[in-house]
Design an enzyme around this catalytic site. Structure first.
Site, PDB file in Angstrom:
ATOM      1  N   TYR A   1     -32.753  49.729  77.333  1.00 18.36           N
ATOM      2  CA  TYR A   1     -32.186  48.421  77.699  1.00 18.36           C
ATOM      3  C   TYR A   1     -31.496  48.461  79.068  1.00 18.36           C
ATOM      4  CZ  TYR A   1     -33.477  47.894  72.870  1.00 18.36           C
ATOM      5  OH  TYR A   1     -34.191  47.917  71.711  1.00 18.36           O
TER       6      TYR A   1
ATOM      7  N   ARG B   1     -45.245  53.768  74.956  1.00 18.24           N
ATOM      8  CA  ARG B   1     -44.476  54.476  73.919  1.00 18.24           C
ATOM      9  C   ARG B   1     -45.117  55.822  73.670  1.00 18.24           C
ATOM     10  NH1 ARG B   1     -41.381  51.430  70.176  1.00 18.24           N
ATOM     11  NH2 ARG B   1     -41.295  49.304  70.956  1.00 18.24           N
TER      12      ARG B   1
ATOM     13  N   THR C   1     -40.512  42.153  78.544  1.00 11.32           N
ATOM     14  CA  THR C   1     -39.645  40.995  78.810  1.00 11.32           C
ATOM     15  C   THR C   1     -38.201  41.459  78.956  1.00 11.32           C
ATOM     16  OG1 THR C   1     -41.164  39.585  77.604  1.00 11.32           O
ATOM     17  CG2 THR C   1     -38.953  38.717  77.955  1.00 11.32           C
TER      18      THR C   1
ATOM     19  N   SER D   1     -43.429  36.907  65.703  1.00 11.85           N
ATOM     20  CA  SER D   1     -42.917  35.544  65.967  1.00 11.85           C
ATOM     21  C   SER D   1     -42.385  35.482  67.402  1.00 11.85           C
ATOM     22  CB  SER D   1     -41.832  35.165  64.962  1.00 11.85           C
ATOM     23  OG  SER D   1     -40.791  36.126  64.962  1.00 11.85           O
TER      24      SER D   1
ATOM     25  N   CYS E   1     -43.831  46.181  74.413  1.00  7.60           N
ATOM     26  CA  CYS E   1     -43.187  47.479  74.682  1.00  7.60           C
ATOM     27  C   CYS E   1     -41.868  47.261  75.413  1.00  7.60           C
ATOM     28  CB  CYS E   1     -44.092  48.327  75.564  1.00  7.60           C
ATOM     29  SG  CYS E   1     -44.855  49.698  74.750  1.00  7.60           S
ATOM     30  N   GLY E   2     -41.322  46.047  75.342  1.00  4.44           N
ATOM     31  CA  GLY E   2     -40.044  45.786  75.992  1.00  4.44           C
ATOM     32  C   GLY E   2     -40.189  45.286  77.424  1.00  4.44           C
TER      33      GLY E   2
ATOM     34  N   SER F   1     -48.666  45.702  75.249  1.00  7.24           N
ATOM     35  CA  SER F   1     -48.035  44.559  74.578  1.00  7.24           C
ATOM     36  C   SER F   1     -46.804  44.965  73.774  1.00  7.24           C
ATOM     37  CB  SER F   1     -49.038  43.909  73.632  1.00  7.24           C
ATOM     38  OG  SER F   1     -50.179  43.569  74.347  1.00  7.24           O
TER      39      SER F   1
ATOM     40  N   GLY G   1     -50.898  31.518  70.257  1.00  5.54           N
ATOM     41  CA  GLY G   1     -50.629  32.291  71.463  1.00  5.54           C
ATOM     42  C   GLY G   1     -51.809  32.578  72.368  1.00  5.54           C
TER      43      GLY G   1
ATOM     44  N   HIS H   1     -51.481  42.904  84.277  1.00  2.48           N
ATOM     45  CA  HIS H   1     -50.607  42.664  83.126  1.00  2.48           C
ATOM     46  C   HIS H   1     -49.247  43.305  83.430  1.00  2.48           C
ATOM     47  CE1 HIS H   1     -50.075  43.238  78.476  1.00  2.48           C
ATOM     48  NE2 HIS H   1     -49.494  42.137  78.904  1.00  2.48           N
TER      49      HIS H   1
HETATM   50  O1  O2Y Z   1     -50.080  37.507  69.840  1.00  2.00           O
HETATM   51  C1  O2Y Z   1     -50.190  36.728  70.792  1.00  2.00           C
HETATM   52  O2  O2Y Z   1     -51.015  35.827  70.834  1.00  2.00           O
HETATM   53  C2  O2Y Z   1     -49.311  36.867  71.925  1.00  2.00           C
HETATM   54  S1  O2Y Z   1     -49.642  38.289  72.806  1.00  2.00           S
HETATM   55  C3  O2Y Z   1     -48.602  38.264  74.190  1.00  2.00           C
HETATM   56  C4  O2Y Z   1     -47.753  37.222  74.424  1.00  2.00           C
HETATM   57  C5  O2Y Z   1     -46.944  37.226  75.537  1.00  2.00           C
HETATM   58  C6  O2Y Z   1     -47.034  38.265  76.397  1.00  2.00           C
HETATM   59  N1  O2Y Z   1     -47.868  39.296  76.176  1.00  2.00           N
HETATM   60  C7  O2Y Z   1     -48.622  39.329  75.086  1.00  2.00           C
HETATM   61  C8  O2Y Z   1     -49.498  40.524  74.922  1.00  2.00           C
HETATM   62  O3  O2Y Z   1     -50.109  40.754  73.897  1.00  2.00           O
HETATM   63  O4  O2Y Z   1     -49.573  41.294  75.892  1.00  2.00           O
HETATM   64 MN    MN Z   2     -48.567  40.675  77.640  1.00  2.00          MN
END
Ligand code: O2Y
Ligand code: MN
Length: 549
Positions: free
Chosen positions: A451, A358, A214, A326, A211-212, A209, A159, A187
Site C-alpha cells: 500500500y 504476485r 488501482t 464486485s 493485483c492492486g 488483473s 464489465g 494494460h
Molecule cells: O471482470 C470484469 O469484467 C472486469 S475486469 C477489469 C476491470 C477493470 C480493470 N481491469 C480489469 C481486468 O481484468 O484487468
Molecule cells: Mn485491467
C-alpha cells in the site's frame, strides 16, 4: 432503471446519486473462454488467443442478435477514448440494449455530445455491437475483428465483456492499431511521483488483473511528510506515443475507474473510498440495512442486516456478502489524487515502466533491467498467481506478458517484436523495473507491508533514474544496494529486507526453464532478441551458481 429494478437506489444522504446494480449470477466477470480474436489468418491471433475466422464468427454470432433487442430500448453510445482535445484520442460508438452499460460508459468514457462534436461527419470510429442476448453463458461471445476494427459482444452485461470501450477497444483493438501506427496500447496504470522540489516523474505500471493496480495508482504516500506524493493519471490503460520531444507520452483513454470493491478501505485506497461516495455505480456489492454499499474488507465490523450481492439476507461466515469481483464505477474526476495533468492533450512523459505480479516465493521486491531489450524480456516473462477478476481457477500461477495475455489483439510474438522496435524510436526510453509486493516468508506471511509503503520502492526507482541510488547486480537485474531503499519510519528488520531482495539462482534456473517452455508455443515467430535474452539469463545464472558453489 430504478423502475425496472436494474438499479437499486442507495442511501442518498450518505451516497448521493449512487446506485447498486446486481448482474445475473452467471454473469459476474470477464469470460476469456468465449473471447475471440477473429483475424483472417489464425497465426495473426497467435497461440495465446482464442481464434475464429471472421466469416465463421459472424455466421455463428449474427443469429444471436436476431430479435435480441425486441421490447428493449436500444442505446446508441458515442464515446471518446482519451481527452477530448488530444490528437491521440479515438472514437467508438457502442450500440447496446443495456441501460446499465450505457450509464457505465457515461462514467468510463467521454460520452455523448463531446464525441459527436469531435466525430462530425467522419466515419473514423470503432463500431461495437452489444446485446445482453439471453445471458446464457452457452450463447455468450465477445468477438473482435481487428482487421475491420469492429467488436460484437452478446450474452453478457458485465464489465469487460459489455463496456466495449474498455478491454475490447482500448486494449484488444487498440493494440492492433498501435502496432500498425507505431504507438503502444498497454494494460498499465499511469502515475506521477512528486519529489520534495515539486518535480513530477511519471511512471506506467503493468500488473495482471486485480493485483492492486488501482491502489498503486491512487496511493497515499507513506513519505508524504518528506515531500513524496503520488498523483493519478490512470488506473488501468495507457496509450503511449512518441512525442515531439522524443519522450514516450501517455494518455489515459478512460474517464473513470471500474475497480474491485472487496478489500477497498481507508488503508488500501483512501482516495477511492472518498471518490466513491457520490455519482458511483456499485455492481454486485452487498448492501447494509441503511442502504449503503458493503463488501468484505471494508473498514469496521459488518453491521447487522446485510443483504448479499444476490439480494438475500446474509449470514456471516457462509458465503461472501459481496461478490469477490464486485465493482465500483466512479468518475476519475472525483479522486483527490487526480493529477492536474491527467487530460494533457500531448500526454505525460513516461520515465519508467514497472512490471509486476504476485510471486509468493521467487521474485525480489524490486529489480531493474539492464537496458530496453532486457526490459522487454522482463515484461515478456511476467507471471502471476490468478485472482477472481477473470473466471477460472484462483491462485494458480500463469504467464502474463506485460499483463496483456487476455488483452493483446494479435500474436504475442509480434507484440514482443513491436515492443523491441519502440525502444530505439525514443530519445529517452523509460527505464524498466519489476516489482513483487507479494513475497511471503516460510510461514506464508507477506514480507512487505505494501500500500502506501510502496512509495519507498517508487522513490528508489526515481533515485535510479536520477543517478542517486546504488544497486547490486544479480543474474536477473539490479536490486537495491543495502542502504539505497528509504526505510526510515518503517519497522522492518534487516533480515526481512535481505529476504525481500534475495535472488536465488537455483529457483531462477527453474524459472528460466519454465520461461523457455512458455516461449516454445510461439515457434519461429518469437523475435531472436527475446531468445538471446533468455540465453543471456541462463548463462548469468549458471555463472552465479558456479561462483556461489
Ligand atoms: O471482470 C470484469 O469484467 C472486469 S475486469 C477489469 C476491470 C477493470 C480493470 N481491469 C480489469 C481486468 O481484468 O484487468
Ligand atoms: Mn485491467
Amino acid at each position: 432503471m430504478l423502475r425496472d429494478g436494474t438499479f437499486i437506489e442507495l442511501n442518498q444522504k450518505t451516497y448521493p446519486n449512487c446506485h447498486l446494480h446486481r448482474s445475473n449470477s452467471n454473469d459476474v466477470a470477464r469470460t476469456e473462454s468465449v473471447t475471440f480474436i477473429c483475424t483472417r489468418q489464425m497465426d495473426d491471433a497467435g497461440p495465446t488467443n482464442n481464434w475464429m475466422a471472421p466469416a465463421d464468427a459472424k455466421e455463428k454470432v449474427r443469429p444471436l442478435f436476431d430479435g435480441a433487442m425486441k421490447g428493449r430500448t436500444m442505446y446508441v453510445v458515442p464515446y471518446i477514448l482519451g481527452p477530448a482535445s488530444s490528437p491521440y484520442s479515438k472514437i467508438g460508438v457502442e450500440i447496446t440494449d443495456s441501460a446499465y452499460v450505457a450509464a457505465s460508459m457515461r462514467i468510463m468514457s467521454r460520452m455523448g455530445k463531446a464525441a459527436l462534436d469531435r466525430l462530425g461527419s467522419s466515419d473514423d470510429f470503432v463500431p461495437g455491437l452489444h446485446s445482453l442476448g439471453d445471458l446464457n453463458p452457452a450463447r455468450r461471445f465477445i468477438m473482435h475483428f481487428p482487421e475491420e476494427k469492429l467488436i460484437w459482444s452478446v450474452g453478457s452485461g458485465y464489465g469487460g465483456n459489455a463496456l466495449l470501450g474498455k478491454k475490447c477497444f482500448a486494449l484488444r483493438i487498440a493494440s492492433w492499431m498501435a502496432r500498425e501506427q507505431g504507438w503502444m496500447a498497454e494494460h498499465m496504470l499511469i502515475l506521477g511521483l512528486e519529489d520534495p522540489s515539486g518535480k513530477v516523474t511519471y511512471m506506467a505500471a503493468a500488473f495482471p488483473s486485480a493485483c492492486g493496480k488501482t491502489n498503486l495508482a491512487m496511493m497515499v504516500s507513506a513519505l508524504e511528510k518528506q515531500g513524496y506524493r503520488v498523483w493519478t493519471v490512470g488506473d488501468d490503460i495507457a496509450w503511449m506515443h512518441v512525442g515531439s520531444d522524443g519522450m514516450l507520452r501517455a494518455i489515459n483513454p478512460e474517464a473513470g475507474f471500474f475497480g474491485v470493491a472487496p478489500g477497498t478501505n481507508a488503508k488500501t485506497n483512501p482516495n477511492v473510498v472518498e471518490a466513491a461516495h457520490r455519482n458511483t455505480i456499485f455492481t454486485n456489492t452487498a448492501m447494509t440495512a441503511a442502504g449503503e454499499p458493503w463488501w468484505e474488507g471494508m473498514d469496521g465490523a459488518p453491521p447487522a442486516g446485510i443483504i448479499d450481492w444476490k439480494g438475500n439476507a446474509w449470514t456471516p461466515g457462509k458465503s461472501p456478502a459481496a461478490h469477490p469481483n464486485s465493482r465500483y464505477t466512479v468518475p476519475a474526476s472525483q479522486s483527490p489524487s487526480l493529477s492536474s495533468h491527467w487530460e494533457d492533450p500531448e500526454g505525460v512523459p513516461i520515465s519508467a515502466f514497472i512490471f509486476g505480479g504476485r510471486r509468493a516465493r521467487l521474485a525480489p521486491l524490486v529489480y531493474e533491467s539492464h537496458d530496453w531489450q532486457h526490459g522487454v524480456f522482463v515484461g515478456a516473462t511476467m507471471a502471476s498467481e490468478t485472482t477472481a477478476a477473470a473466471t477460472g481457477a484462483v491462485g494458480v500461477s500463469r504467464r502474463d506478458p506485460m499483463a496483456m495475455l487476455p488483452f493483446c489483439g494479435y500474436n504475442m510474438a509480434d507484440y514482443f517484436g513491436h515492443w523491441l522496435a519502440m525502444g530505439p524510436k525514443l530519445k529517452n526510453p523509460p527505464r524498466v523495473f519489476h516489482v513483487n509486493w507479494f513475497r511471503k516468508d516460510a510461514d506464508g506471511k507477506f514480507l512487505w507491508p505494501g500500500y502506501g509503503e510502496n512509495v519507498r520502492v517508487l522513490k528508489w526507482m526515481l533515485d535510479r533514474i536520477e543517478g542517486r541510488a546504488g544497486a547490486t547486480e544479480t543474474p536477473i537485474g539490479n536490486v537495491p544496494s543495502p542502504s539505497s531503499l528509504t526505510l526510515d519510519g518503517l519497522s522492518i528488520s534487516r533480515d526481512t529486507i535481505n529476504e525481500l531482495l534475495k535472488v536465488d539462482s537455483a529457483d531462477w534456473s527453474k524459472e528460466e526453464q519454465a520461461i523457455g517452455k512458455f516461449f516454445e508455443k510461439f515457434g519461429e515467430r518469437l523475435p531472436p532478441a527475446i531468445c538471446q535474452e533468455q540465453k543471456a539469463l541462463a548463462s548469468r545464472l549458471s555463472r552465479s551458481a558456479v561462483a556461489t558453489g
